[in-house]
Design a protein around this motif. Structure first.
Motif, PDB file in Angstrom:
ATOM      1  N   SER A   2       0.630  -1.339   0.078  1.00  0.00           N
ATOM      2  CA  SER A   2       0.150   0.029   0.002  1.00  0.00           C
ATOM      3  C   SER A   2       1.016   1.335   0.094  1.00  0.00           C
ATOM      4  O   SER A   2       1.905   1.105   0.593  1.00  0.00           O
ATOM      5  N   LYS A   3       0.361   2.258  -0.706  1.00  0.00           N
ATOM      6  CA  LYS A   3       1.253   3.603  -0.733  1.00  0.00           C
ATOM      7  C   LYS A   3       0.544   4.358   0.350  1.00  0.00           C
ATOM      8  O   LYS A   3      -0.637   4.492   0.376  1.00  0.00           O
ATOM      9  N   TYR A  27       3.929  -1.467   3.447  1.00  0.00           N
ATOM     10  CA  TYR A  27       3.684   0.012   2.935  1.00  0.00           C
ATOM     11  C   TYR A  27       4.713   0.611   2.544  1.00  0.00           C
ATOM     12  O   TYR A  27       5.742   0.315   2.949  1.00  0.00           O
ATOM     13  N   ASP A  30       4.842   7.002  -0.167  1.00  0.00           N
ATOM     14  CA  ASP A  30       5.181   7.389  -1.693  1.00  0.00           C
ATOM     15  C   ASP A  30       5.382   8.809  -1.993  1.00  0.00           C
ATOM     16  O   ASP A  30       5.940   9.078  -2.929  1.00  0.00           O
ATOM     17  N   LYS A  75      -5.054  10.792  -5.532  1.00  0.00           N
ATOM     18  CA  LYS A  75      -5.850  10.146  -6.065  1.00  0.00           C
ATOM     19  C   LYS A  75      -4.988   9.366  -7.391  1.00  0.00           C
ATOM     20  O   LYS A  75      -5.533   8.233  -7.579  1.00  0.00           O
ATOM     21  N   VAL A  76      -4.346  10.088  -8.175  1.00  0.00           N
ATOM     22  CA  VAL A  76      -3.729   9.722  -9.130  1.00  0.00           C
ATOM     23  C   VAL A  76      -2.508   8.535  -8.888  1.00  0.00           C
ATOM     24  O   VAL A  76      -2.270   7.602  -9.515  1.00  0.00           O
ATOM     25  N   ARG A  77      -2.072   9.030  -7.770  1.00  0.00           N
ATOM     26  CA  ARG A  77      -0.808   7.961  -7.222  1.00  0.00           C
ATOM     27  C   ARG A  77      -1.371   6.681  -6.548  1.00  0.00           C
ATOM     28  O   ARG A  77      -0.469   6.111  -5.933  1.00  0.00           O
ATOM     29  N   ASP A  78      -2.868   6.703  -6.311  1.00  0.00           N
ATOM     30  CA  ASP A  78      -3.456   5.742  -5.550  1.00  0.00           C
ATOM     31  C   ASP A  78      -2.943   5.576  -3.972  1.00  0.00           C
ATOM     32  O   ASP A  78      -2.769   4.391  -3.713  1.00  0.00           O
ATOM     33  N   VAL A  79      -2.950   6.663  -3.295  1.00  0.00           N
ATOM     34  CA  VAL A  79      -2.376   6.477  -2.199  1.00  0.00           C
ATOM     35  C   VAL A  79      -3.471   6.111  -1.120  1.00  0.00           C
ATOM     36  O   VAL A  79      -4.734   6.495  -1.386  1.00  0.00           O
ATOM     37  N   LYS A  80      -3.309   5.244  -0.365  1.00  0.00           N
ATOM     38  CA  LYS A  80      -4.385   4.483   0.523  1.00  0.00           C
ATOM     39  C   LYS A  80      -4.421   5.215   1.890  1.00  0.00           C
ATOM     40  O   LYS A  80      -5.482   4.840   2.544  1.00  0.00           O
ATOM     41  N   TYR A  99     -11.312  11.429   2.002  1.00  0.00           N
ATOM     42  CA  TYR A  99     -10.537  10.167   2.920  1.00  0.00           C
ATOM     43  C   TYR A  99     -10.961   9.817   4.179  1.00  0.00           C
ATOM     44  O   TYR A  99     -10.290   9.546   4.861  1.00  0.00           O
ATOM     45  N   ARG A 102      -9.451   7.388   6.552  1.00  0.00           N
ATOM     46  CA  ARG A 102      -8.226   7.146   6.048  1.00  0.00           C
ATOM     47  C   ARG A 102      -7.183   8.154   6.298  1.00  0.00           C
ATOM     48  O   ARG A 102      -6.132   8.332   5.519  1.00  0.00           O
TER      49      ARG A 102
END
Ligand code: GRF
Length: 186
Positions: A2-3, A27, A30, A75-80, A99, A102
């Motif tokens: 996970s990022k 993880y 990122d 969002k583009v980088r898919d950060v969780k 978020y 999160r």
């Protein structure tokens, strides 16, 4: 894997411990998001090879404009998970809604005692029986969200400097493993 994104505004000792400890977990950091171009945390990110997203909140008319830019970027980088570590700006509803559940933060006191700034000194001067560290989900208040993890120690027979040092060591130990726990529970 996970990022996560770490948000910080100053020294960045927690940022560094999260990056270094992440090798033991599922993880990776990122991106560092920072609103202070001269913050020491940026030097740490550069040495650790972590990308940075630097902005100056004063360049924007209001919070929601820069927050939307950050959200799009993450969002583009898919950060969780968003991990606040000494980030000195409040997050608006725009961010909290996007978020929800999160975003986590760390605070150097046994919340709900001593929220806000100077918590270590205030607890020490009050001779609080317990001092420590709290990790919690971020909501719209200052250090008010649901507690995830808490760990403390007694200040008896310790100098303020020693208490400060022990608090930060505890932060560096507790935050990386709590991030893993939160990600596993998502
Ligand atoms: C830490 O004490 C953290 O609990 C609080 O801000 C401080 C940041 O320290 N939210 P550092 O920048 O990680 O060294």
């Amino acid at each position: 894997m996970s990022k996560i994104a770490v948000f910080a505004s100053g020294n960045g000792s927690n940022f560094q411990s999260i990056v270094e400890s992440s090798k033991e977990y599922d993880y990776n950091v990122d991106i560092l998001v920072c609103n202070q171009a001269n913050a020491f945390v940026i030097e740490r990110a550069n040495s650790l090879g972590i990308e940075t997203y630097i902005f100056n909140h004063k360049d924007y008319k209001d919070r929601s404009i820069y927050e939307k830019e950050i959200i799009n970027y993450l969002k583009v980088r898919d950060v969780k998970l968003i991990v606040l570590a000494g980030y000195m700006r409040l997050l608006s509803k725009t961010f909290l809604d996007e978020y929800e559940g999160r975003i986590i933060n760390i605070h150097p006191s046994m919340l709900p005692d001593y929220p806000g700034i100077n918590s270590i000194e205030d607890a020490y001067n009050d001779k609080a029986s317990n001092i420590g560290v709290t990790i919690f989900y971020v909501d719209s208040g200052v250090d008010t969200g649901k507690i995830i993890e808490q760990s403390g120690f007694t200040i008896v027979n310790k100098s303020l400097e020693k208490v400060r040092q022990m608090t930060h060591e505890l932060e560096h130990e507790l935050y990386p493993k709590t991030i893993q726990k939160v990600l596993e529970e998502q």
